[in-house]
Design a protein around this motif. Sequence first.
Motif, short mmCIF file in Angstrom:
data_model
loop_
_atom_site.label_atom_id
_atom_site.label_comp_id
_atom_site.label_asym_id
_atom_site.label_seq_id
_atom_site.Cartn_x
_atom_site.Cartn_y
_atom_site.Cartn_z
N ALA A 277 0.41 11.09 -0.42
CA ALA A 277 1.60 10.32 -0.01
C ALA A 277 1.45 8.87 -0.47
N GLY A 278 0.89 8.70 -1.65
CA GLY A 278 0.70 7.34 -2.18
C GLY A 278 1.93 6.85 -2.92
N THR A 279 1.71 5.92 -3.86
CA THR A 279 2.82 5.35 -4.63
C THR A 279 3.70 6.43 -5.23
N MET A 280 3.09 7.40 -5.86
CA MET A 280 3.88 8.41 -6.57
C MET A 280 4.38 9.51 -5.64
N GLY A 281 3.50 9.99 -4.76
CA GLY A 281 3.86 11.12 -3.89
C GLY A 281 5.15 10.87 -3.13
N LEU B 7 1.33 16.68 2.12
CA LEU B 7 -0.03 16.85 2.63
C LEU B 7 -0.89 15.65 2.26
N GLU B 8 -1.65 15.18 3.21
CA GLU B 8 -2.61 14.08 2.97
C GLU B 8 -3.94 14.44 3.59
N MET B 9 -4.94 13.61 3.29
CA MET B 9 -6.26 13.84 3.88
C MET B 9 -6.31 13.30 5.30
N LYS B 10 -5.62 12.15 5.50
CA LYS B 10 -5.71 11.50 6.82
C LYS B 10 -4.34 11.18 7.35
N GLU C 143 0.93 17.91 -7.22
CA GLU C 143 -0.24 17.14 -6.81
C GLU C 143 -0.11 15.71 -7.32
N ALA C 144 -0.26 14.75 -6.41
CA ALA C 144 -0.23 13.33 -6.80
C ALA C 144 -1.36 12.59 -6.09
N VAL C 145 -2.57 13.11 -6.23
CA VAL C 145 -3.74 12.47 -5.60
C VAL C 145 -4.38 11.52 -6.61
N PHE C 146 -5.53 10.94 -6.23
CA PHE C 146 -6.18 9.97 -7.12
C PHE C 146 -6.40 10.55 -8.52
N GLU C 147 -6.34 9.65 -9.50
CA GLU C 147 -6.51 10.06 -10.90
C GLU C 147 -8.01 10.24 -11.18
N ASP C 148 -8.57 11.34 -10.72
CA ASP C 148 -10.00 11.57 -10.88
C ASP C 148 -10.21 13.08 -11.00
N VAL D 116 -11.56 14.99 -7.99
CA VAL D 116 -10.61 15.18 -6.89
C VAL D 116 -9.59 16.25 -7.26
N LYS D 117 -9.14 16.20 -8.50
CA LYS D 117 -8.15 17.19 -8.96
C LYS D 117 -8.76 18.59 -8.88
N GLU D 118 -10.01 18.70 -9.26
CA GLU D 118 -10.69 20.01 -9.24
C GLU D 118 -10.68 20.61 -7.84
N SER E 133 0.89 19.23 -11.62
CA SER E 133 0.12 18.00 -11.46
C SER E 133 0.92 16.83 -12.02
N ASN E 134 0.82 15.70 -11.33
CA ASN E 134 1.49 14.48 -11.80
C ASN E 134 0.50 13.59 -12.57
N THR E 135 -0.61 14.17 -12.98
CA THR E 135 -1.60 13.34 -13.68
C THR E 135 -0.96 12.62 -14.87
N SER E 136 -1.41 11.37 -15.11
CA SER E 136 -0.83 10.65 -16.26
C SER E 136 -1.77 10.65 -17.45
N THR E 137 -3.04 10.93 -17.24
CA THR E 137 -3.96 10.84 -18.38
C THR E 137 -4.95 12.01 -18.49
N MET F 177 3.98 17.79 -14.20
CA MET F 177 5.26 17.12 -13.95
C MET F 177 4.94 15.64 -13.86
N HIS F 178 5.08 14.97 -14.98
CA HIS F 178 4.67 13.56 -15.05
C HIS F 178 5.87 12.66 -14.76
N PHE F 179 5.92 12.20 -13.52
CA PHE F 179 6.98 11.28 -13.09
C PHE F 179 6.59 9.86 -13.48
N PHE F 180 7.58 8.97 -13.46
CA PHE F 180 7.33 7.57 -13.77
C PHE F 180 7.65 6.72 -12.56
N SER F 181 6.94 5.63 -12.43
CA SER F 181 7.04 4.80 -11.23
C SER F 181 8.17 3.77 -11.36
N PRO F 182 8.98 3.53 -10.36
CA PRO F 182 9.10 4.26 -9.09
C PRO F 182 9.77 5.63 -9.29
P1 NAI Z 1 -2.20 6.33 -4.95
O1 NAI Z 1 -3.58 5.89 -4.86
O2 NAI Z 1 -1.11 5.39 -4.60
O3 NAI Z 1 -1.99 7.62 -4.07
C1 NAI Z 1 -2.87 8.71 -4.03
C2 NAI Z 1 -2.76 9.33 -2.65
O4 NAI Z 1 -3.44 10.57 -2.68
C3 NAI Z 1 -3.40 8.48 -1.56
O5 NAI Z 1 -2.47 8.31 -0.51
C4 NAI Z 1 -4.59 9.33 -1.11
O6 NAI Z 1 -4.85 9.22 0.26
C5 NAI Z 1 -4.17 10.72 -1.48
N1 NAI Z 1 -5.26 11.62 -1.74
C6 NAI Z 1 -6.37 11.39 -2.48
N2 NAI Z 1 -7.14 12.48 -2.52
C7 NAI Z 1 -6.52 13.44 -1.81
C8 NAI Z 1 -6.81 14.79 -1.48
N3 NAI Z 1 -7.91 15.36 -1.90
N4 NAI Z 1 -5.93 15.46 -0.73
C9 NAI Z 1 -4.80 14.89 -0.31
N5 NAI Z 1 -4.47 13.62 -0.57
C10 NAI Z 1 -5.31 12.91 -1.33
O7 NAI Z 1 -2.02 6.86 -6.43
P2 NAI Z 1 -0.70 7.04 -7.29
O8 NAI Z 1 -0.44 5.82 -8.05
O9 NAI Z 1 0.36 7.58 -6.43
O10 NAI Z 1 -1.15 8.13 -8.33
C11 NAI Z 1 -1.22 9.49 -8.02
C12 NAI Z 1 -1.24 10.33 -9.27
O11 NAI Z 1 -0.06 10.05 -10.00
C13 NAI Z 1 -2.37 10.05 -10.22
O12 NAI Z 1 -2.73 11.25 -10.85
C14 NAI Z 1 -1.76 9.11 -11.24
O13 NAI Z 1 -2.38 9.14 -12.48
C15 NAI Z 1 -0.38 9.66 -11.32
N6 NAI Z 1 0.64 8.75 -11.79
C16 NAI Z 1 0.70 7.46 -11.36
C17 NAI Z 1 1.67 6.61 -11.82
C18 NAI Z 1 1.76 5.20 -11.31
O14 NAI Z 1 2.50 4.41 -11.90
N7 NAI Z 1 1.10 4.84 -10.24
C19 NAI Z 1 2.66 7.06 -12.81
C20 NAI Z 1 2.56 8.44 -13.15
C21 NAI Z 1 1.57 9.23 -12.67
#
Ligand code: NAI
Length: 697
Positions: free
Chosen positions: A303-307, A324-327, A380-385, A388-390, A408-412, A431-436
């Motif tokens: 539920a971060g920036t992208m989610g 869904l989130e971890m916390k 899936e829009a979790v950390f770009e790692d 974590v994705k695995e 997956s919304n992974t960008s890289t 599904m690569h969305f763009f921010s916002p």
């Molecule tokens: P973010 O750091 O704002 O949000 C990630 C969220 O995922 C956090 O709220 C975190 O608590 C949660 N999270 C982490 N691990 C988790 C897990 N195992 N289970 C459930 N929740 C978990 O990151 P952001 O920017 O939203 O990026 C998310 C994905 O979107 C990344 O893959 C990124 O590359 C991709 N993306 C980001 C863009 C951007 O402009 N920020 C644009 C396009 C894609």
Amino acid sequence: MSAKYETRGDVAVISLDNPPVNGLGYVTRVGIAEGLDKALADPAVKAIVVTGAGKAFSGGADIREFGSPKSTAEPNLLSLIAALEASTKPTVAAVHSVAMGGGLELALGCHYRVAAAGAQIALPEVKIGLIPGAGGTQRLPRVLGVETALNMIVSGEPVKSELLAKQPGQKLFDKIVEGDVVDTAVAYAREKADVRPMPLVRNLKVEYPNADAYFQFARNTVGAMSRNFPAPLKCIDAVAASTKLKFDDGMKVEREIFMALMVTPESKALRHLFMAERAASKIADVPADTPLRNINKIAVIGAGTMGGGIAMNFLNAGILVVMLEMKQDALDKGIGIMRKNYEAQVKKGKLKQDKLDERMGLLSTTLKYDDLKDTDLVIEAVFEDMGVKEQVFKTLDEVMKPGAILASNTSTLDLDKIASFTKRPEDVIGMHFFSPANVMKLLEVVRGKKTAKDVLATVMALGKKIKKTCVVSGVTDGFIGNRMIEQYSRQAGFLLEEGATPEQVDKAMEKFGMAMGPFRMGDLAGNDVGWYIRKRRYVEKPDIRYSKTADLLCELGRFGQKTGAGWYDYVPGKRDAMPSKVVTDMIEKHRADLGITARKIPDEEIVHRLVYALVNEGAKIVDEGIAQRASDVDMVYITGYGFPMHRGGPMNYADTQGLFNVVQAMKRFAANPLDDAGFWKPAPLLARLAPEGKSFS
Ligand code: NAI
């Protein structure tokens, strides 16, 4: 023949029949003309109804014909309308569903018009950089008055038939019908069969006192809004002619303006994008009738920036979402931001409070994967790692129901690798969305090596449902858009080393038309994002030369607006970028360390180095099959990166410059010892097309 002919007693009915929208291409025009001849020759026929079969009266001219001999071949639209006007038997247009552009102009050539309620009426030519070219600018003011007609012509927006019919004194529609419009039109035609003389729109007078003051006001308003486009102001000139000149002289003015606009780069760019948008939804090896999977409920992980933004798209479209989130606190924070976003829309009057409640009512939240079992698709829009994705994808593989789509919304990261964490890689897609994500139009749909065709087709259809422009990308580092932007950023870095300032580069690009120059964009998106990517990318590929200025900036903690400082300084709470002494000093020191003497770089060089960097990488992406076609690359840049519409996208811009000239410029850049000669090696596709005088399109 693309028009049907029948008689209902003493009334002939000519139905345009060119699915999907009865476009007025050559064959359809011939069909109408032949129907008219037949009706006029038949002594049993007393009156004629013109209508459209299927889902439209007519969507207008066939823009694929523009510029080809077919578009002017007789009967062209003008002569067809003239033939309708000259008909010795009354003609009645039975308008329903959609009457746009040439379709509406055709109806205006009939003696009478009967319309179904709810029909969309428009002259949308301005959206492709033109004005109506078959009398629309002269006839519409005669039936709707100057102001309503001008509003419609300048905006190109559709208006419902029943609203237009309510206008005092309107002469557009003789009748509005709730039931079968053709039945009513036939009866009406019979009623008017013997009425002479028959009314013609051309004979109506346009009365408008104070026309000059009004047109001046309109020019000021429209001029301010249509900076890079000549057509909107020309709409005013044409409508003004309808108030000053005799009908036929007004028609000449309209024709001259129309022909002049047709050859402008702006109109060509808009027409290119119109076609590009339609082409992007087609996938060569996925038939249009591929059965789709049902998507009624979706899940978003993270539920971060992208989610949050991603979830809003689906809520807006009335689709159930579980997040869904971890916390719990991360969940609360994410939901809070979504609610605030909606509340801001309510405050601006863009959304009703009950809609807000309805949308948030479609959302549920969870900390347990078990709650995703009934969802049809997960994003899936979790950390770009990758680690974590695995973990996330292995869990999804266990809990999601068979046939669910895993996105997956992974960008890289490598989507094929992500797919390999599951036992169902055919169900995995990007599904690569763009921010916002709730605002940006672009959705890159990433097709993995094993992605099933129906998964791809389903996601493309879903993307359309949430009002995104979907472009298919193969798997590559950064997909289409970000892989290209890397080259753009590298050039921007070299420009700083050679003597440009961030302001100069941004100003040059903004003057070219970019929504934002590269450095202001970096400050907005966060310079740390690129820093992190470069650390990974250039460690893997140490021979790639790039300017270290952006790394130095990040080492100073200047990540951009979010840290109050980046390439520019920012006053807290404001977004105005102010040139920074710290940054200037940093760049100058870096230059001195490299032993470079700054030179003044012309704006044109800045623009061409940055845009051709995109073009060269774009050409590689097309050649490698990562993008299906050059116009897809243009769609990505227009809808995701603020590339100016009037340039039609980077590939279209290169076409307008001539690929031979692009390659010549690249040779000059390669000869610059401070640039990277390898960088400017023309992509194979460019090298093949340029000497043959060909273009990407
Ligand atoms: P973010 O750091 O704002 O949000 C990630 C969220 O995922 C956090 O709220 C975190 O608590 C949660 N999270 C982490 N691990 C988790 C897990 N195992 N289970 C459930 N929740 C978990 O990151 P952001 O920017 O939203 O990026 C998310 C994905 O979107 C990344 O893959 C990124 O590359 C991709 N993306 C980001 C863009 C951007 O402009 N920020 C644009 C396009 C894609």
